[in-house]
Design a protein around this motif. Structure first.
Motif, PDB file in Angstrom:
ATOM      1  N   UNK A 191      -2.273  11.942  -4.880  1.00 31.89           N
ATOM      2  CA  UNK A 191      -1.990  10.777  -5.724  1.00 31.89           C
ATOM      3  C   UNK A 191      -0.618  10.247  -5.317  1.00 31.89           C
ATOM      4  N   UNK A 192      -0.532   8.948  -5.029  1.00 35.85           N
ATOM      5  CA  UNK A 192       0.739   8.346  -4.621  1.00 35.85           C
ATOM      6  C   UNK A 192       1.183   7.407  -5.746  1.00 35.85           C
ATOM      7  N   UNK A 193       2.081   7.923  -6.546  1.00 35.00           N
ATOM      8  CA  UNK A 193       2.502   7.210  -7.753  1.00 35.00           C
ATOM      9  C   UNK A 193       3.795   6.456  -7.455  1.00 35.00           C
ATOM     10  N   UNK A 194       3.641   5.217  -6.979  1.00 28.07           N
ATOM     11  CA  UNK A 194       4.808   4.420  -6.571  1.00 28.07           C
ATOM     12  C   UNK A 194       5.591   3.916  -7.778  1.00 28.07           C
ATOM     13  N   UNK A 195       4.928   3.962  -8.937  1.00 29.03           N
ATOM     14  CA  UNK A 195       5.584   3.444 -10.140  1.00 29.03           C
ATOM     15  C   UNK A 195       6.767   4.319 -10.543  1.00 29.03           C
ATOM     16  N   UNK A 196       6.707   5.617 -10.222  1.00 31.39           N
ATOM     17  CA  UNK A 196       7.832   6.495 -10.600  1.00 31.39           C
ATOM     18  C   UNK A 196       8.605   6.984  -9.369  1.00 31.39           C
ATOM     19  N   UNK A 197       8.219   6.499  -8.207  1.00 36.17           N
ATOM     20  CA  UNK A 197       8.971   6.847  -6.992  1.00 36.17           C
ATOM     21  C   UNK A 197      10.397   6.291  -7.158  1.00 36.17           C
ATOM     22  N   UNK A 198      11.404   7.175  -7.052  1.00 36.06           N
ATOM     23  CA  UNK A 198      12.760   6.757  -7.446  1.00 36.06           C
ATOM     24  C   UNK A 198      13.340   5.672  -6.545  1.00 36.06           C
ATOM     25  N   UNK A 199      12.783   5.501  -5.339  1.00 40.62           N
ATOM     26  CA  UNK A 199      13.310   4.444  -4.467  1.00 40.62           C
ATOM     27  C   UNK A 199      12.391   3.225  -4.422  1.00 40.62           C
ATOM     28  N   UNK A 200      11.510   3.145  -5.398  1.00 38.83           N
ATOM     29  CA  UNK A 200      10.651   1.958  -5.519  1.00 38.83           C
ATOM     30  C   UNK A 200      10.587   1.463  -6.968  1.00 38.83           C
ATOM     31  N   UNK A 201      10.248   2.407  -7.886  1.00 32.84           N
ATOM     32  CA  UNK A 201      10.200   2.097  -9.323  1.00 32.84           C
ATOM     33  C   UNK A 201       9.298   0.903  -9.635  1.00 32.84           C
ATOM     34  N   UNK A 202       8.081   0.945  -9.091  1.00 33.00           N
ATOM     35  CA  UNK A 202       7.103  -0.114  -9.359  1.00 33.00           C
ATOM     36  C   UNK A 202       6.031  -0.100  -8.298  1.00 33.00           C
ATOM     37  N   UNK A 203       5.689  -1.269  -7.815  1.00 31.24           N
ATOM     38  CA  UNK A 203       4.666  -1.373  -6.761  1.00 31.24           C
ATOM     39  C   UNK A 203       5.060  -2.461  -5.793  1.00 31.24           C
ATOM     40  N   UNK A 204       4.746  -3.689  -6.157  1.00 32.33           N
ATOM     41  CA  UNK A 204       5.185  -4.836  -5.346  1.00 32.33           C
ATOM     42  C   UNK A 204       5.302  -6.067  -6.226  1.00 32.33           C
ATOM     43  N   UNK A 205       5.837  -7.136  -5.625  1.00 33.02           N
ATOM     44  CA  UNK A 205       6.167  -8.331  -6.402  1.00 33.02           C
ATOM     45  C   UNK A 205       4.958  -9.228  -6.605  1.00 33.02           C
ATOM     46  N   UNK A 206       4.983  -9.964  -7.706  1.00 33.75           N
ATOM     47  CA  UNK A 206       4.009 -11.028  -7.914  1.00 33.75           C
ATOM     48  C   UNK A 206       4.741 -12.273  -8.403  1.00 33.75           C
TER      49      UNK A 206
END
Ligand SMILES: Cc1cc2nc3c(=O)[nH]c(=O)nc-3n(C[C@H](O)[C@H](O)[C@H](O)COP(=O)(O)OP(=O)(O)OC[C@H]3O[C@@H](n4cnc5c(N)ncnc54)[C@H](O)[C@@H]3O)c2cc1C
Length: 429
Positions: free
Chosen positions: A360-375
């Motif tokens: 599982x790749x949880x980008x929402x809590x990845x400390x150097x991303x904290x989300x996914x992508x822009x809209x």
């Protein structure tokens, strides 16, 4: 360890930072890249470590259309890519059936778009134009599309941008043979050959700046440069993970107005591709399945078709991902198996026994991303313009979120934004 000054320091070795490093180092400028992770690529990360039997993409996977810069760079690097083919399916009213397009009933939607006089958040558009009972299915599909594909909140997402994206996007999509990370390695290698220095595991914590001079403070030392290009994800800036001295409140406030939605990607490798066998699909032929949409907790799934693999990828984005982001990997795996059980009407034990590898790749809590992508949000261009204006010829921002156009949030957007900002910096010397 303090460093002698660079002409330009780039914070972030994702697509945007890497193409900027490449463009700037080609001009002979002294360039350094500070990257928080121990690897390059940011939200592009191909896992090719034999855990899965084929390389898998934990982040970006598709080239969404005939995108100029991505394709040009791939050709320049000699990296091949293949068209994504296959069929769309859905689980609706208890049955698996073919779906003609990502949004069926598009004609109805197009007529409503034509009545729009001003941009509105998608939720307001739906409330104003799609209230009739006959639009129930369209309302559902639109919500799923905006939340699932844009990772967006309906109350913020721009209807104008949705309309533009649906009208202009190409049908074709591609995957990079062997993985997206190859393109990132190519850009880094080319930059290094032209003298650029990469510092990995260097987290920028504070930026001190004045006109034409900047300092980046990390736990491993302070770095100095005439100019600074910041390419970290919006999530990092929105959550004030980097301090500015003096402060830049106008920029940070504008950054906080931009849309950045969370995403979680689940990769399941099975012993056999059970969906290809009619025995498990109630006699339906899903052998060419690409995308599968459902109303389950993990609603969207795709295969690697036409590549032959036994992998299913699950996708959770927008408000659903926000709700699920604090779940453990095991909890998300269980939700995934439960969703597949209900989609295919299978025993959960069958799925568990058939499961060979997963992550599982949880980008929402990845400390150097904290989300996914822009809209795109309503008034997005106005806020982006504020962020893109250089701070006293010293601090510049780039990244996928600062691209004007329907490809916002993509790798192409990151590359174009990084390249164009590098050109602005080159011209400013
Ligand atoms: C799960 C997922 C799937 C996606 N799928 C697709 C797709 O199919 N197609 C597509 O086109 N796009 C896709 N995207 C979007 C795409 O990956 C991004 O738009 C693009 O890669 C962003 O590039 P970037 O350079 O702007 O940012 P990033 O790649 O995030 O680079 C920013 C870098 O900054 C670093 N950083 C953060 N904080 C600090 C700090 N304090 N100090 C130093 N460094 C720091 C990060 O580690 C990162 O390496 C997907 C994204 C995700 C998360």
């Amino acid at each position: 360890m303090d460093q002698s000054p660079y002409d330009v320091i780039i914070i972030g070795a994702g697509a945007s930072g890497l193409i900027a490093a490449y463009e700037l180092s080609l001009t002979g400028r002294k360039v350094a890249v500070l990257e928080a992770r121990a690897r390059l690529g940011g939200r592009i990360h191909t896992i090719a470590n034999k855990k899965f039997s084929v390389p898998v993409e934990s982040g970006a996977e598709f080239i969404h259309g005939n995108l100029n810069l991505t394709k040009t760079l791939l050709k320049q690097a000699g990296i091949s890519f293949s068209e994504v083919k296959g069929e769309l399916w859905q689980k609706k009213s208890g049955k698996l059936s073919r779906q003609e397009d990502f949004i069926e009933d598009y004609n109805d939607l197009e007529k409503k778009f034509k009545q729009l006089k001003n941009d509105l958040p998608v939720s307001a558009f739906v409330e104003k134009y799609l209230t009739d009972d006959k639009y129930e299915e369209l309302r559902f599909t639109l919500k799923n599309y905006v939340e699932g594909y844009y990772a967006a909140e309906l109350s913020k997402a721009s209807t104008y941008a949705l309309c533009e994206e649906l009208n202009t996007s190409d049908e074709e999509q591609y995957r990079i043979d062997g993985g997206y990370s190859q393109l990132m390695c190519y850009l880094a290698q080319q930059s290094e050959e032209h003298g650029c220095i990469f510092y990995y595991s260097h987290v920028a914590e504070q930026i001190n700046w004045g006109e034409n001079k900047t300092e980046v403070v990390t736990q491993s030392g302070t770095f100095y440069a005439a100019k600074l290009l910041i390419t970290v994800p919006l999530g990092v800036l929105q959550q004030d993970k980097i301090q500015f001295n003096p402060g830049i409140p106008e920029k940070i406030n504008a950054i906080k107005e931009l849309g950045f939605g969370p995403v979680i990607k689940v990769i399941l490798e099975f012993r056999e591709a059970f969906w290809k066998s009619k025995e498990y699909t109630r006699n339906q032929d899903l052998s060419k399945l690409s995308f599968l949409f459902s109303r389950q907790e993990i609603p969207t799934w795709w295969t690697s078709f036409p590549q032959d693999s036994t992998i299913l990828t699950g996708w959770i984005a927008g408000p659903r991902a926000a709700e699920m982001k604090n779940s453990t990997k095991n909890e998300i795996l269980l939700k995934s198996l439960k969703s597949l059980q209900l989609i295919f009407d299978l025993e959960i034990r069958f799925l568990e026994q058939n499961l060979k590898e997963w992550d599982v790749f949880n980008w929402a809590i990845d400390e150097f991303n904290l989300g996914g992508y822009a809209y795109e949000v309503v008034n997005g261009p106005y806020f982006r313009k504020i962020v893109k204006e250089p701070v006293y010829n010293s601090i510049y921002f780039a990244g996928e979120a600062l691209f004007d156009g329907p490809e916002i949030g993509t790798v192409e957007a990151a590359l174009v934004s990084g390249r164009d900002t590098a050109h602005t910096i080159i011209a400013s010397f």
